[in-house]
Design an enzyme around this catalytic site. Structure first.
Site, PDB file in Angstrom:
ATOM      1  N   ALA A  95       5.486   3.827  -3.900  1.00  0.00           N
ATOM      2  CA  ALA A  95       6.432   2.928  -3.989  1.00  0.00           C
ATOM      3  C   ALA A  95       5.167   1.598  -3.103  1.00  0.00           C
ATOM      4  O   ALA A  95       4.452   2.114  -2.230  1.00  0.00           O
ATOM      5  CB  ALA A  95       7.436   2.817  -2.666  1.00  0.00           C
ATOM      6  N   LYS A  96       5.516   0.626  -2.704  1.00  0.00           N
ATOM      7  CA  LYS A  96       4.556  -0.369  -1.920  1.00  0.00           C
ATOM      8  C   LYS A  96       5.611  -1.504  -1.476  1.00  0.00           C
ATOM      9  O   LYS A  96       6.795  -1.460  -2.484  1.00  0.00           O
ATOM     10  CB  LYS A  96       3.605  -0.723  -2.673  1.00  0.00           C
ATOM     11  CG  LYS A  96       3.193  -0.830  -1.555  1.00  0.00           C
ATOM     12  CD  LYS A  96       1.675  -0.332  -1.201  1.00  0.00           C
ATOM     13  CE  LYS A  96       0.353  -0.331   0.177  1.00  0.00           C
ATOM     14  NZ  LYS A  96      -0.074   0.835  -0.380  1.00  0.00           N
TER      15      LYS A  96
END
Ligand code: NAD
Length: 498
Positions: free
Chosen positions: A188-189
């Protein structure tokens, strides 16, 4: 002066460009302060064109005659080499790298289809009260690429250049990085489009709490565990954790990593990425029969990753001949001792002016005649343009995304080895994993224990990537992708997703 716009080929996206952004674009184009032309102040300009996505500066061609300024949107295909044309976006690069590996491993079409895009992207607009009483609406994102191997994991950055496209790419890279490291996380980011240098501490805290409360419904200690990234730090994580804990009415310290030690951070996290870079260099040197005690090195970037890499490589006997920071580079052929250059940087704010060194450019640092090169600052610095001038036998990517796919091909063809970012700099997220484990078990390890566990993770990860690259006769990046994609797709199959 007349301002004229020529629209590019695409017209299906509309972007809003503020007068202050135009000022920045003009400054970049002319490399000098350049006020917004009269008549445009406080006015918003609408520019259309898909080419603007991701990189506003790169997507505008600017030309000027005595009394006319022409701003022209360009498409990718029209881009003039080295000019103001559109570059490949990070997401283009991420998909291209994925596709290379997917083709080699003949990954089935359904799995490819799923893995090419994040599973979920949350885009939020949230208000923040500024110190002067104004309310400013900020935009932020959280992209969750894949969680077949475990909860999502990835940093949150604050930067004016944050776009949905960038966050998507970075979330995809996190999936591969966690899989390569063999830690039980997906990718994720997140990010907020903001220049945090213009915020007071109070404004930063209100922005952090407000953003986290907007993404709270999709994060959690077993769902998605954020961490620091560009311009966020342990203080930001402390605010996130506190906001989440208030919401949950408990102490949810495992919801983020990279926290201050006093509230559940791990010993060893600060040095972990540089330590990891040096461990992967040591493992590569064994395979390539390089004697580190006779090896030389150049490091671009002298921040967290660059400095610790310098320290640990020096401890292994490597002589560092060149280093650089945003102000430029230095070369000292007899070697740059770590402690001395750190003291100099602390005193003067830069490596420039280190006694006995000569000044070189950041480009020179990359092209230095050394055995090992560590790009540890920016993305996309080794490209088709300069790859043939890179002389190091071994490139260890401390930074994320410093080498373009075209440069990868050139280096591989020339017999040079690149330890890809998803392996070389995975020491950071691996120690984040160790922090999360300590938080969940409420039992904390000594620095030695953390470092030993990190060593085990990285030695195993390097060996697996080396084996996959050798068996497919591909460069280490493609090998790392094949290895990571294989793990993620196996998990997807066994969970019944495809
Ligand atoms: P940092 O902000 O601590 O340091 C960045 C360094 O780069 C600074 O010394 C700065 O002066 C230098 N720099 C800036 N512009 C430059 C230029 N044009 N030429 C040369 N040097 C320049 O950042 P960091 O944490 O060391 O991160 C560096 C890279 O490593 C980034 O790509 C980051 O995403 C990646 N990374 C960091 C970690 C981590 O744990 N810190 C983990 C994985 C990846």
């Amino acid at each position: 002066m007349t301002i004229r716009f020529r629209w590019g080929l695409f017209d299906d996206d509309i972007y809003l460009l503020h007068a202050s952004d135009l000022e920045k674009i003009l400054c970049t184009a002319y490399k000098k302060p350049c006020p917004v032309p009269q008549g445009l102040k406080k006015k918003d300009l609408y520019l259309s064109g898909k080419g603007l996505n991701g990189n506003m500066v790169g997507s505008l061609a600017i030309s000027q005659t005595a009394n006319e300024l022409v701003l022209e949107t360009t498409s990718k295909h029209e881009a003039a080499p080295g000019g103001m044309g559109m570059q490949k976006t990070q997401y283009d690069m991420a998909v291209e790298q994925f596709q290379r590996a997917a083709d080699i491993m003949r990954l089935d079409a359904n799995t490819q289809e799923i893995l090419r895009k994040p599973r979920r992207i949350l885009s939020v607009n949230f208000p923040v009260k500024m110190d002067d009483g104004r309310i400013v609406l900020y935009q932020g994102f959280r992209s969750q690429h894949n969680n077949a191997l475990g909860p999502y994991k990835g940093g949150i950055r604050y930067h004016p250049g944050v776009t949905i496209d960038e966050v998507k790419a970075l979330s995809m890279w996190m999936t591969w990085k966690c899989a390569v490291a063999g830690i039980p996380f997906g990718g994720a980011k997140g990010g907020v489009t903001v220049d945090p240098k213009h915020l007071s501490k109070g404004e930063n805290e209100r922005l952090s709490r407000s953003f986290f409360s907007m993404i709270m419904e999709i994060v959690g200690p077993y769902r998605d565990i954020p961490a620091p990234d560009v311009y966020t730090d342990s203080q930001t994580m402390a605010w996130f954790m506190d906001e989440y804990s208030r919401f949950e009415k408990n102490n949810s310290i495992a919801v983020v990593t990279g926290k201050p030690i006093i509230i559940g951070g791990s010993l060893g996290r600060d040095a972990a990425t540089g330590r990891g870079v040096s461990v992967t260099v040591r493992e590569a040197a064994k395979q390539l029969k390089m004697d580190l005690k006779r090896s030389t090195c150049a490091i671009q970037g002298f921040g967290n990753v660059g400095t610790y890499t310098h320290q640990f490589l020096e401890e292994m006997g490597v002589k560092v001949l060149a280093v650089s920071d945003s102000k430029g580079g230095i070369l000292k052929k007899t070697g740059i001792p770590f402690r001395e250059v750190m003291a100099h940087k602390k005193k003067t704010g830069s490596v420039i002016g280190f006694p006995g060194s000569e000044i070189i450019t950041n480009e020179d640092v990359l092209e230095m005649d050394v055995d090992i090169l560590v790009p540890a600052a920016l993305e996309n610095v080794i490209t088709g343009k300069n790859a043939r001038s890179i002389r190091a036998k071994l490139v260890a990517e401390g930074a994320n995304g410093p080498t373009s796919p075209e440069a990868d091909d050139i280096l591989f063809h020339n017999g040079q080895h690149v330890i890809p970012d998803i392996l070389a700099n995975s020491g950071g997220v691996s120690t984040s994993y160790l922090e999360w484990v300590q938080n969940l078990q409420h039992l904390y390890w000594s620095l030695e224990e953390v470092d030993n566990r990190l060593e085990v993770i990285l030695v195993r990860a390097f060996a697996e990537v080396w084996k996959t690259s050798s068996s497919h006769n591909v460069d280490m990046r493609t090998g790392a992708y094949i290895h990571a994609i294989g793990k993620v797709s196996d998990a997807m199959k066994i969970r019944g997703w495809v």
